[in-house]
Structure formats: structure tokens, C-alpha cells
Design an enzyme around this catalytic site. Structure first.
Site, PDB file in Angstrom:
ATOM      1  N   ASP A  36      30.975   5.062   3.358  1.00 25.64           N
ATOM      2  CA  ASP A  36      31.036   3.786   4.096  1.00 25.64           C
ATOM      3  C   ASP A  36      30.444   2.630   3.289  1.00 25.64           C
ATOM      4  O   ASP A  36      30.315   1.514   3.787  1.00 25.64           O
ATOM      5  CB  ASP A  36      30.343   3.905   5.466  1.00 25.64           C
ATOM      6  CG  ASP A  36      28.846   4.147   5.347  1.00 25.64           C
ATOM      7  OD1 ASP A  36      28.344   4.300   4.222  1.00 25.64           O
ATOM      8  OD2 ASP A  36      28.167   4.173   6.396  1.00 25.64           O
TER       9      ASP A  36
ATOM     10  N   ASP B 172       7.911   3.726   5.706  1.00 25.92           N
ATOM     11  CA  ASP B 172       7.569   2.307   5.709  1.00 25.92           C
ATOM     12  C   ASP B 172       7.309   1.899   7.153  1.00 25.92           C
ATOM     13  O   ASP B 172       8.225   1.866   7.977  1.00 25.92           O
ATOM     14  CB  ASP B 172       8.757   1.517   5.129  1.00 25.92           C
ATOM     15  CG  ASP B 172       8.341   0.254   4.434  1.00 25.92           C
ATOM     16  OD1 ASP B 172       7.472  -0.441   4.977  1.00 25.92           O
ATOM     17  OD2 ASP B 172       8.887  -0.045   3.356  1.00 25.92           O
TER      18      ASP B 172
ATOM     19  N   ASP C 199       3.836  -2.568   5.958  1.00 25.82           N
ATOM     20  CA  ASP C 199       4.435  -3.873   5.720  1.00 25.82           C
ATOM     21  C   ASP C 199       3.514  -4.991   6.226  1.00 25.82           C
ATOM     22  O   ASP C 199       3.029  -4.934   7.369  1.00 25.82           O
ATOM     23  CB  ASP C 199       5.775  -3.918   6.482  1.00 25.82           C
ATOM     24  CG  ASP C 199       6.604  -5.120   6.132  1.00 25.82           C
ATOM     25  OD1 ASP C 199       7.005  -5.236   4.970  1.00 25.82           O
ATOM     26  OD2 ASP C 199       6.848  -5.951   7.045  1.00 25.82           O
TER      27      ASP C 199
ATOM     28  N   GLU D  46       0.598  -3.507   2.240  1.00 24.74           N
ATOM     29  CA  GLU D  46       1.090  -4.755   1.668  1.00 24.74           C
ATOM     30  C   GLU D  46       0.181  -5.829   2.254  1.00 24.74           C
ATOM     31  O   GLU D  46       0.304  -6.186   3.429  1.00 24.74           O
ATOM     32  CB  GLU D  46       2.550  -5.016   2.039  1.00 24.74           C
ATOM     33  CG  GLU D  46       3.103  -6.182   1.245  1.00 24.74           C
ATOM     34  CD  GLU D  46       4.390  -6.758   1.815  1.00 24.74           C
ATOM     35  OE1 GLU D  46       5.050  -7.503   1.113  1.00 24.74           O
ATOM     36  OE2 GLU D  46       4.721  -6.469   2.983  1.00 24.74           O
TER      37      GLU D  46
ATOM     38  N   HIS E 227      11.385  -4.052  -3.915  1.00 27.21           N
ATOM     39  CA  HIS E 227      12.623  -4.580  -3.343  1.00 27.21           C
ATOM     40  C   HIS E 227      12.515  -6.064  -2.987  1.00 27.21           C
ATOM     41  O   HIS E 227      13.443  -6.619  -2.395  1.00 27.21           O
ATOM     42  CB  HIS E 227      12.968  -3.772  -2.090  1.00 27.21           C
ATOM     43  CG  HIS E 227      11.894  -3.918  -1.045  1.00 27.21           C
ATOM     44  ND1 HIS E 227      10.624  -3.404  -1.229  1.00 27.21           N
ATOM     45  CD2 HIS E 227      11.885  -4.534   0.155  1.00 27.21           C
ATOM     46  CE1 HIS E 227       9.876  -3.699  -0.178  1.00 27.21           C
ATOM     47  NE2 HIS E 227      10.625  -4.384   0.677  1.00 27.21           N
ATOM     48  N   ASP E 228      11.395  -6.702  -3.304  1.00 25.22           N
ATOM     49  CA  ASP E 228      11.200  -8.101  -2.928  1.00 25.22           C
ATOM     50  C   ASP E 228      11.205  -9.053  -4.118  1.00 25.22           C
ATOM     51  O   ASP E 228      10.944 -10.247  -3.958  1.00 25.22           O
ATOM     52  CB  ASP E 228       9.858  -8.263  -2.192  1.00 25.22           C
ATOM     53  CG  ASP E 228       9.911  -7.709  -0.783  1.00 25.22           C
ATOM     54  OD1 ASP E 228      11.026  -7.640  -0.212  1.00 25.22           O
ATOM     55  OD2 ASP E 228       8.865  -7.335  -0.253  1.00 25.22           O
TER      56      ASP E 228
HETATM   57  C1  NOJ Z   1       7.660  -7.501   3.308  1.00 25.43           C
HETATM   58  C2  NOJ Z   1       8.833  -6.652   2.941  1.00 25.43           C
HETATM   59  O1  NOJ Z   1       8.588  -6.037   1.714  1.00 25.43           O
HETATM   60  C3  NOJ Z   1      10.030  -7.564   2.945  1.00 25.43           C
HETATM   61  O2  NOJ Z   1      11.160  -6.934   2.404  1.00 25.43           O
HETATM   62  C4  NOJ Z   1      10.277  -8.014   4.346  1.00 25.43           C
HETATM   63  O3  NOJ Z   1      11.321  -8.952   4.375  1.00 25.43           O
HETATM   64  C5  NOJ Z   1       9.028  -8.675   4.938  1.00 25.43           C
HETATM   65  N1  NOJ Z   1       7.841  -7.957   4.648  1.00 25.43           N
HETATM   66  C6  NOJ Z   1       9.148  -8.777   6.437  1.00 25.43           C
HETATM   67  O4  NOJ Z   1       9.069  -7.507   7.025  1.00 25.43           O
END
Ligand code: NOJ
Length: 533
Positions: free
Chosen positions: A27, A100, A197, A238, A311-312
Site C-alpha cells: 500500500d 514512542d 515526546d 525529548e 526524524h525531525d
Molecule cells: C517531537 C517529535 O519528534 C516530532 O516529530 C513531533 O512533530 C512533535 N514532537 C510533536 O509531537
């Protein structure tokens, strides 16, 4: 917690972005069975623990960081049974799984919010922050105001991120209890830890006018993880604490809060002015920031998390070093520099292949809410479309979220369907298959690097002593334990004559084929790891 802290330094953690890892049902979206299918690959790399980005039920406004049900799996990713099988297969290989946890906000589709917005007096009415008028001018991290008027309830609610991600009100003890139950639910299923997070936001400082580090932050984290049931977990926050005392208040063993926190300064300050604007590529900034953190973490006896990618952000390699002629040398140099330090190494999917950023000219090739909002905000502010596109190409989160390139074939062998997002622009050149066939395999180097770390106790448990000076354009450090010692040399951009300690012995690792006794200058991004006599 004390014993755990030392054991965690023996781990290698691998971050999986499931949407882009491997698709088993065609998919175009990666799924949990895709992670299961690649466990042997991860084991082969030397991975001990997998951090799985959110895979819970979600309408995906923020790719899973907007959770609609914390106890179920997102439809695109598979079923709850798939999750159980994945956990079982991970255990079978003697690996760990870190989920997570998103404690600061839910999706607006979560039943708590669906109920909460209905009226001012229902069982969920105080699960979120509601005000008749915005009490401050806080901004959302995804642009615009953090306050949204809600028609049904006739009040404003807080959303630190997207409008569809309302912030939970942790000052309500029911919310604390709900989150404890969610943690316990996954612990009972065998989960070994949580990446938490934006955990620094769960207590708001309304008085000090800060949407984070509120007065009850420690109390709430302690409520989550300071319990007997959770004492064995690996928990990584985080949390944007930049002061060592604050970091200690979260992570020292007797605090019973978190195992470790991410430190982002080296990512923030290397090769960029800010997220969207580059500055010249170099590695010295990262070296200096990491060196300082190493010493502080060591002095305070807390665990340092060693990472450069997630990933950010765009790939660190893209903004810090050479992604063309010397991509292999650059990628291996960065990993040696960081992953042989004292702490727990954490690698992001694709980093083990030397993946780089992408370049696209059309907004259609982007997916991320942050980049798309930023693009529009820039255009409204008078930036030209070309310049705005340049900025989101440079800083956009889609760079690291594009599918994992397994092969040189169509869609990198990630899916037999149409990928949910355009593949990385260089995937035909940078993919696992091509890498493994190359004389300069970034994957094989990483495998050797992690095997070395595992084989040499001194690299996991030894102290860190920097030997480089501020003016040096290289890193030189020692790891030492019980009379054993290993020396790590990482040269940066220019060819350099490096004076190595007299007592250096055999070479354990090199990315240029350097041999014992070779005293020549170090070439750009050349590394060598020596056993000391
Ligand atoms: C941090 C995360 O790593 C990010 O990807 C997300 O958009 C924000 N927190 C909000 O959850």
C-alpha cells in the site's frame, strides 16, 4: 536505576520510522510486519534495541504524533496482533523494544477530546486546557497561535503543535492516571522502554509565561516512571534542558525520573544558522559541544545519548560534511566521532548507509505539516517561492522520512506500490544494495564499528578524555578502563598532520586502509582507532 544506567552503555539503539522502513502489503506505507521482516538485518548490524516511532491509531496529521488510541495500532501499520508478533520476534533475537510515548498531546480524534469539547461539565471536560479567552500569546511550533477557538464548547484550547493536537492537562490527576495505565499496558506486553515526546511540556509555566518546564514537571515524570513497575525501563526524554543541573534533576539515579535526555545543541549549531538556513559545513562545532557534554555527563555520573540524526531534522551528514566525493569518508568519520564516545549510541534508519538529504522543486514532493506551513508562512512574509523551497529542502523533516532505500530497483525495494512520499532524490545511487557491492560500504563500516564497540569493554564502559585543543581541526580522544586504553582520531575537512600519543599500538579501525606504523598525514575525514600499549 543505577545498575541499568551502566548496562545501557552496552546497547546500540536503532530508530525506526515505521511509515518509511519497509512495506509488506504494497500500500506504499511501511508497516509493523515490515519491521519484523527486517529484524535479522538489524541484528546483523549489531542493534540491541529498536526505538519505534509512534505506531498507534492516528489520523496522521503529524505522522503518528497525534494519537487517537494509545492501546491500538494505526490501520496502515497493521494490527494489534502484528504488534504482539513484532515484540515476540524482537525478544526471540534477544533485542529490546522502545516505544514512542506522546504524553503532551493527543489527536483531536481521541475519545477524550471528542468528549471534552462537547461541554464544560462532562467527565473529560478538564482533560485539556480550556479558556474563555487565550490567557497568553503562546505560539504553536507548527506556526500561528497555540490557541484555537472551538465552536461546540465555546472556548479556546491549547495546542502546542497542530490544531489537531490538543495539549493534555496534566494538572488533572485523572490524566496522570490515564498515562500511567498506558505505560503499564505496554510494559505488560513486554516493552522495554519509552522515548518520551516533548516531555518537558507536560507541565506548563503559566505564571512564568513558558509553555514548558512548569512547576510540576518532575512530579509528573516521577509519577510515570518512578514506580517499581517501571524502574527497569530505558526512558529517554525529548526535553530541551540545556543546563547540566536541570539534566541531572531529570536523570540522576536517585531522581527516579528518566534514564537519559537528548541533547540537541550539536545538531542545532552545526552547519546551520537555524533549522531553515545553512552556514558553512564543518565538524568542529559538534566536536566541541559533544566534548563539553561528555565531560559534564561523566563528572555527574549520568548517561549521555550519542546521536546525530532523527526524524525531525535533515541528515546531519548533509549539513556537516561532504555528501559528494567524500560521502563514505564523511559518514564514517561522523559515526566514529560520536559513537565511540562514552554513552549510549543511537542510530537513525538510513544513517548506516550514509543517506543524505533530498532536493525537490515542487511542494507536491513534500508531506510534512511543519515544512508546508513554513513554506506558506515564508511566502506570506515576502520570501520568493524559490527561496522558500530552498529552505524547506535544507531543513525539512521529510528528508529523513523518505523511504529506506533497500535496493537500486524501483522505489528502492521499499514497496511494490506507490510510496506514500516521494523517494529520496538520490536513492538510485544511495541504497543498501549498491552500498554493499561497493569497496567503500558505509554499512560494512558501521557493522565493524559497532562490533568493535561491543568487543572492547573500554569503549562501552571506559572514561572519555579529550586530547584535542580548541584550535585543532580534528578530534582526538582516549577511552580508558582498568589500565586498558583506546585512542580515537577523527580528522575533519583538511589534510592534517596529527601528533598521536607515543604509546599508540595496533590499529583497530580505519576508513582509509591505514596500517600499523603509517605516520602519514591524515586525509580529509580520515579516522583511525588505536589500541594503546
Ligand atoms: C517531537 C517529535 O519528534 C516530532 O516529530 C513531533 O512533530 C512533535 N514532537 C510533536 O509531537
Amino acid at each position: 536505576m543505577e545498575e541499568n544506567f551502566r548496562n545501557f552503555r552496552n546497547w546500540l539503539i536503532y530508530q525506526v520510522y515505521p511509515r518509511s522502513f519497509f512495506d509488506t502489503n504494497g500500500d506504499g506505507i511501511g508497516d509493523l510486519n515490515g519491521v519484523t521482516a527486517k529484524l535479522d538485518y538489524l541484528k546483523d548490524l549489531g542493534v540491541d534495541a529498536i526505538w519505534l516511532c509512534p505506531c498507534f491509531k492516528s489520523p496522521n496529521v503529524d505522522n503518528g504524533y497525534d494519537i487517537a488510541d494509545y492501546r491500538d495500532i494505526m490501520d496502515e501499520f497493521g494490527t494489534f496482533e502484528d504488534a504482539k508478533r513484532l515484540i515476540a520476534e524482537i525478544k526471540k533475537r534477544d533485542m529490546k523494544i522502545i516505544m514512542d510515548l506522546v504524553p503532551n498531546h493527543t489527536s483531536d480524534q481521541h475519545e477524550w477530546f471528542v468528549e471534552s469539547r462537547k461541554s464544560k461539565d462532562n467527565p473529560y471536560s478538564d482533560y485539556y486546557y480550556w479558556f474563555d479567552q487565550p490567557p497568553n500569546d503562546w505560539k504553536s511550533s507548527f506556526c500561528g497561535s497555540a490557541w484555537q477557538y472551538d465552536e461546540p464548547r465555546g472556548q479556546y484550547y491549547l495546542h502546542s503543535y497542530a490544531v489537531q493536537q490538543p495539549d493534555l492537562n496534566w494538572d488533572n490527576p485523572k490524566v496522570v492516571k490515564e498515562m500511567q495505565d498506558i505505560v503499564d499496558f505496554w510494559v505488560d506486553l513486554g516493552v522495554d522502554g519509552f522515548r518520551c515526546d516533548v516531555i518537558d511540556r507536560i507541565s506548563k509555566d503559566f505564571e512564568g509565561n513558558r509553555n514548558l518546564f512548569g512547576p510540576n514537571l518532575h512530579k509528573y515524570i516521577n509519577a510515570l516512571f518512578g514506580r517499581e513497575k517501571t524502574a527497569h525501563l530505558f526512558t529517554i526524554g525529548e526535553c530541551h534542558a540545556t543546563d547540566i543541573d536541570e539534566i541531572c534533576r531529570h536523570t540522576q539515579a536517585d531522581r527516579n525520573e528518566l534514564t537519559t535526555l537528548f541533547q540537541f545543541n550539536h545538531l542545532r549549531q552545526t552547519g546551520r544558522i537555524d533549522k531553515w538556513n545553512p552556514k558553512p559545513k564543518e565538524l568542529r562545532t559538534a566536536r566541541d559541544i559533544l566534548t563539553d557534554w561528555q565531560i559534564l555527563h561523566q563528572e555527574r555520573d549520568i548517561l549521555h545519548t550519542l546521536f546525530t540524526d532523527n526524524h525531525d531534522n535533515n541528515f546531519f551528514l548533509e549539513r556537516a560534511a561532504d555528501v559528494r566525493e567524500l560521502r563514505y569518508e564523511s559518514a564514517t568519520c561522523i559515526s566514529t566521532l560520536v559513537f565511540l564516545m562514552n554513552g549510549v549510541p543511537l542510530i537513525y534508519q538510513g544513517q548506516e548507509l550514509g543517506c543524505c538529504g533530498s532536493h525537490y522543486d515542487s511542494l507536491d514532493d513534500f508531506n510534512d505539516i511543519e515544512s508546508i506551513n513554513m513554506y506558506h508562512e515564508l511566502i506570506e512574509g515576502g520570501t520568493t517561492p524559490d527561496e522558500a523551497m530552498e529552505k524547506i529542502n535544507f531543513g525539512g523533516r521529510d528528508n529523513t522520512r523518505r523511504p529506506m532505500p533497500w535496493t537500486a530497483g524501483e522505489n528502492g525495494g521499499f514497496t511494490t506500490g506507490k510510496p506514500w512520499i516521494t523517494m529520496a532524490s538520490r536513492y538510485k545511487e544511495i541504497n543498501l544494495e549498491t552500498d554493499l557491492a561497493s569497496d567503500k560500504s558505509v554499512f560494512k563500516f558501521h557493522k565493524a564499528l559497532f562490533a568493535l564497540r561491543k568487543a572492547e569493554e573500554v569503549l562501552c564502559q571506559g572514561t572519555f578524555t579529550p586530547l584535542h585543543k580548541a584550535k585543532d581541526n580534528f578530534a582526538l580522544y582516549l577511552r580508558e578502563l582498568d589500565g586498558r586504553s583506546i585512542c580515537v582520531v577523527c580528522n575533519f575537512e583538511e589534510t592534517t598532520k596529527i601528533d598521536l600519543p607515543e604509546a599508540k599500538g595496533e590499529i583497530l579501525l580505519s576508513n582509509y586502509g591505514r596500517r600499523d606504523g603509517d605516520e602519514s598525514e591524515f586525509r580529509p575525514y580520515e579516522i583511525a582507532v588505536y589500541r594503546m600499549k
